[in-house]
Motif scaffolding. Structure first.
Motif, PDB file in Angstrom:
ATOM      1  N   VAL A 100      50.357  66.918  42.386  1.00 38.28           N
ATOM      2  CA  VAL A 100      49.357  66.181  43.146  1.00 38.28           C
ATOM      3  C   VAL A 100      48.506  67.227  43.857  1.00 38.28           C
ATOM      4  O   VAL A 100      49.028  68.048  44.617  1.00 38.28           O
ATOM      5  CB  VAL A 100      50.003  65.228  44.186  1.00 38.28           C
ATOM      6  CG1 VAL A 100      48.930  64.543  45.027  1.00 38.28           C
ATOM      7  CG2 VAL A 100      50.895  64.208  43.498  1.00 38.28           C
ATOM      8  N   VAL A 101      47.211  67.205  43.580  1.00 37.93           N
ATOM      9  CA  VAL A 101      46.280  68.152  44.194  1.00 37.93           C
ATOM     10  C   VAL A 101      45.384  67.369  45.146  1.00 37.93           C
ATOM     11  O   VAL A 101      44.729  66.403  44.737  1.00 37.93           O
ATOM     12  CB  VAL A 101      45.416  68.868  43.126  1.00 37.93           C
ATOM     13  CG1 VAL A 101      44.439  69.831  43.783  1.00 37.93           C
ATOM     14  CG2 VAL A 101      46.299  69.593  42.120  1.00 37.93           C
ATOM     15  N   VAL A 102      45.384  67.790  46.418  1.00 36.89           N
ATOM     16  CA  VAL A 102      44.551  67.136  47.424  1.00 36.89           C
ATOM     17  C   VAL A 102      43.529  68.166  47.915  1.00 36.89           C
ATOM     18  O   VAL A 102      43.901  69.245  48.363  1.00 36.89           O
ATOM     19  CB  VAL A 102      45.388  66.601  48.604  1.00 36.89           C
ATOM     20  CG1 VAL A 102      44.500  65.861  49.601  1.00 36.89           C
ATOM     21  CG2 VAL A 102      46.506  65.695  48.118  1.00 36.89           C
ATOM     22  N   ARG A 103      42.262  67.792  47.803  1.00 41.69           N
ATOM     23  CA  ARG A 103      41.169  68.670  48.230  1.00 41.69           C
ATOM     24  C   ARG A 103      40.505  68.045  49.447  1.00 41.69           C
ATOM     25  O   ARG A 103      40.004  66.922  49.382  1.00 41.69           O
ATOM     26  CB  ARG A 103      40.171  68.797  47.081  1.00 41.69           C
ATOM     27  CG  ARG A 103      38.994  69.674  47.379  1.00 41.69           C
ATOM     28  CD  ARG A 103      38.092  69.695  46.159  1.00 41.69           C
ATOM     29  NE  ARG A 103      36.981  70.585  46.364  1.00 41.69           N
ATOM     30  CZ  ARG A 103      35.969  70.674  45.529  1.00 41.69           C
ATOM     31  NH1 ARG A 103      35.944  69.935  44.436  1.00 41.69           N
ATOM     32  NH2 ARG A 103      34.978  71.495  45.770  1.00 41.69           N
ATOM     33  N   LEU A 104      40.542  68.774  50.565  1.00 43.53           N
ATOM     34  CA  LEU A 104      39.968  68.290  51.819  1.00 43.53           C
ATOM     35  C   LEU A 104      38.762  69.163  52.175  1.00 43.53           C
ATOM     36  O   LEU A 104      38.879  70.387  52.201  1.00 43.53           O
ATOM     37  CB  LEU A 104      40.995  68.357  52.944  1.00 43.53           C
ATOM     38  CG  LEU A 104      42.294  67.601  52.715  1.00 43.53           C
ATOM     39  CD1 LEU A 104      43.378  68.548  52.248  1.00 43.53           C
ATOM     40  CD2 LEU A 104      42.716  66.915  53.969  1.00 43.53           C
TER      41      LEU A 104
ATOM     42  N   VAL B  78      59.054  65.370  46.535  1.00 42.15           N
ATOM     43  CA  VAL B  78      58.284  66.600  46.461  1.00 42.15           C
ATOM     44  C   VAL B  78      59.251  67.769  46.317  1.00 42.15           C
ATOM     45  O   VAL B  78      60.213  67.888  47.072  1.00 42.15           O
ATOM     46  CB  VAL B  78      57.413  66.776  47.731  1.00 42.15           C
ATOM     47  CG1 VAL B  78      56.742  68.140  47.755  1.00 42.15           C
ATOM     48  CG2 VAL B  78      56.383  65.656  47.830  1.00 42.15           C
ATOM     49  N   LYS B  79      59.008  68.622  45.323  1.00 41.81           N
ATOM     50  CA  LYS B  79      59.821  69.817  45.106  1.00 41.81           C
ATOM     51  C   LYS B  79      59.302  70.972  45.970  1.00 41.81           C
ATOM     52  O   LYS B  79      60.061  71.674  46.611  1.00 41.81           O
ATOM     53  CB  LYS B  79      59.787  70.214  43.625  1.00 41.81           C
ATOM     54  CG  LYS B  79      60.699  71.359  43.294  1.00 41.81           C
ATOM     55  CD  LYS B  79      60.740  71.800  41.835  1.00 41.81           C
ATOM     56  CE  LYS B  79      59.946  71.046  40.849  1.00 41.81           C
ATOM     57  NZ  LYS B  79      60.021  71.558  39.481  1.00 41.81           N
ATOM     58  N   SER B  80      57.986  71.161  45.960  1.00 37.81           N
ATOM     59  CA  SER B  80      57.404  72.233  46.767  1.00 37.81           C
ATOM     60  C   SER B  80      55.974  71.873  47.149  1.00 37.81           C
ATOM     61  O   SER B  80      55.347  71.011  46.528  1.00 37.81           O
ATOM     62  CB  SER B  80      57.443  73.572  46.029  1.00 37.81           C
ATOM     63  OG  SER B  80      56.710  73.496  44.824  1.00 37.81           O
ATOM     64  N   LEU B  81      55.505  72.530  48.189  1.00 39.05           N
ATOM     65  CA  LEU B  81      54.147  72.322  48.691  1.00 39.05           C
ATOM     66  C   LEU B  81      53.469  73.680  48.779  1.00 39.05           C
ATOM     67  O   LEU B  81      54.070  74.644  49.250  1.00 39.05           O
ATOM     68  CB  LEU B  81      54.209  71.660  50.074  1.00 39.05           C
ATOM     69  CG  LEU B  81      52.883  71.368  50.757  1.00 39.05           C
ATOM     70  CD1 LEU B  81      52.996  70.118  51.615  1.00 39.05           C
ATOM     71  CD2 LEU B  81      52.405  72.513  51.604  1.00 39.05           C
ATOM     72  N   HIS B  82      52.239  73.740  48.309  1.00 44.61           N
ATOM     73  CA  HIS B  82      51.452  74.971  48.362  1.00 44.61           C
ATOM     74  C   HIS B  82      50.115  74.625  48.986  1.00 44.61           C
ATOM     75  O   HIS B  82      49.554  73.567  48.703  1.00 44.61           O
ATOM     76  CB  HIS B  82      51.246  75.537  46.956  1.00 44.61           C
ATOM     77  CG  HIS B  82      52.505  75.618  46.171  1.00 44.61           C
ATOM     78  ND1 HIS B  82      53.344  76.702  46.229  1.00 44.61           N
ATOM     79  CD2 HIS B  82      53.104  74.717  45.341  1.00 44.61           C
ATOM     80  CE1 HIS B  82      54.390  76.478  45.459  1.00 44.61           C
ATOM     81  NE2 HIS B  82      54.270  75.283  44.911  1.00 44.61           N
ATOM     82  N   THR B  83      49.578  75.527  49.805  1.00 43.00           N
ATOM     83  CA  THR B  83      48.306  75.235  50.449  1.00 43.00           C
ATOM     84  C   THR B  83      47.517  76.507  50.712  1.00 43.00           C
ATOM     85  O   THR B  83      48.092  77.589  50.837  1.00 43.00           O
ATOM     86  CB  THR B  83      48.525  74.469  51.783  1.00 43.00           C
ATOM     87  OG1 THR B  83      47.254  74.073  52.300  1.00 43.00           O
ATOM     88  CG2 THR B  83      49.238  75.315  52.807  1.00 43.00           C
ATOM     89  N   ASP B  84      46.212  76.344  50.761  1.00 47.83           N
ATOM     90  CA  ASP B  84      45.337  77.427  51.193  1.00 47.83           C
ATOM     91  C   ASP B  84      44.119  76.798  51.849  1.00 47.83           C
ATOM     92  O   ASP B  84      43.788  75.634  51.597  1.00 47.83           O
ATOM     93  CB  ASP B  84      44.926  78.326  50.032  1.00 47.83           C
ATOM     94  CG  ASP B  84      44.367  79.674  50.519  1.00 47.83           C
ATOM     95  OD1 ASP B  84      44.539  80.006  51.712  1.00 47.83           O
ATOM     96  OD2 ASP B  84      43.756  80.384  49.717  1.00 47.83           O
TER      97      ASP B  84
ATOM     98  N   ILE C 234      43.059  73.101  50.259  1.00 51.50           N
ATOM     99  CA  ILE C 234      43.707  72.547  49.069  1.00 51.50           C
ATOM    100  C   ILE C 234      45.199  72.439  49.377  1.00 51.50           C
ATOM    101  O   ILE C 234      45.796  73.382  49.891  1.00 51.50           O
ATOM    102  CB  ILE C 234      43.515  73.471  47.838  1.00 51.50           C
ATOM    103  CG1 ILE C 234      42.043  73.660  47.514  1.00 51.50           C
ATOM    104  CG2 ILE C 234      44.296  72.937  46.637  1.00 51.50           C
ATOM    105  CD1 ILE C 234      41.340  72.458  46.971  1.00 51.50           C
ATOM    106  N   ILE C 235      45.775  71.291  49.068  1.00 55.15           N
ATOM    107  CA  ILE C 235      47.221  71.098  49.191  1.00 55.15           C
ATOM    108  C   ILE C 235      47.712  70.674  47.812  1.00 55.15           C
ATOM    109  O   ILE C 235      47.177  69.736  47.216  1.00 55.15           O
ATOM    110  CB  ILE C 235      47.583  70.014  50.227  1.00 55.15           C
ATOM    111  CG1 ILE C 235      46.988  70.334  51.595  1.00 55.15           C
ATOM    112  CG2 ILE C 235      49.108  69.866  50.320  1.00 55.15           C
ATOM    113  CD1 ILE C 235      47.127  69.201  52.601  1.00 55.15           C
TER     114      ILE C 235
END
Length: 124
Positions: free
Chosen positions: A40-44, A95-101, A110-111
Motif C-alpha cells: 500500500v503506497v500512500v502519497r501525501l 502490516v509486515k513493515s512500514l517505510h517512509t520518506d 510517501i508511506i
C-alpha cells in the motif's frame, strides 16, 4: 457488498488524513493511495507546517531539513500501531513493515506499507 479497489484506496486515504490531523496536528493538502498486490503506497502532499518550511530553508541542513525528517519519522514510528490498525481494519491483513520518506523541498511524504499477504478484501 464488496468494495472496489478505488473505494478501498479512498478509505485508506481518508483514514491517513484523519491520523495526520489528529496525531500529527495538521493534515496534508492532498492524499492518494495505491494498492499494489501486497503493498500500500500512500502519497501525501503539503504536509509541512509554515514553521517547518522556514526551518527547511535554513542553510544548516542538520538543524533544518534533517531535523524535520528525524522528528517526523520519530512521530510516525510512535503512531505506527494506529496506522497498522487502520490498514488491518480496512484490508483485513496485517502490516509486515512500514517505510517512509519526506521531501523537505516539495513537502511531500510517501508511506509504504508492506503487508503479510495480498488483502482478501481486494477485488481481482
Amino acid at each position: 457488498m464488496e468494495k472496489t479497489r478505488g473505494q478501498l484506496e479512498a478509505q485508506i486515504s481518508d483514514a491517513v488524513i484523519r491520523f495526520e490531523k489528529e496525531y500529527m496536528g495538521r493534515g496534508p493538502l492532498e492524499t492518494k493511495t495505491y494498492i499494489l498486490d501486497d503493498l500500500v503506497v500512500v502519497r501525501l502532499k503539503g504536509v509541512l507546517t509554515r514553521a517547518e518550511c522556514q526551518l527547511a530553508e535554513s542553510t544548516d541542513a542538520y538543524n533544518g531539513r534533517d531535523l524535520i525528517k528525524r522528528m517526523r519519522h520519530a512521530l510516525l514510528e510512535k503512531g505506527r500501531p494506529m496506522l497498522d490498525a487502520i490498514i488491518h481494519d480496512i484490508l483485513g491483513t496485517r502490516v509486515k513493515s512500514l517505510h517512509t520518506d519526506l521531501s523537505t523541498i516539495t513537502g511531500e511524504r510517501i508511506i509504504i506499507f508492506s503487508l503479510e499477504s495480498r488483502p482478501e478484501a481486494l477485488p481481482e
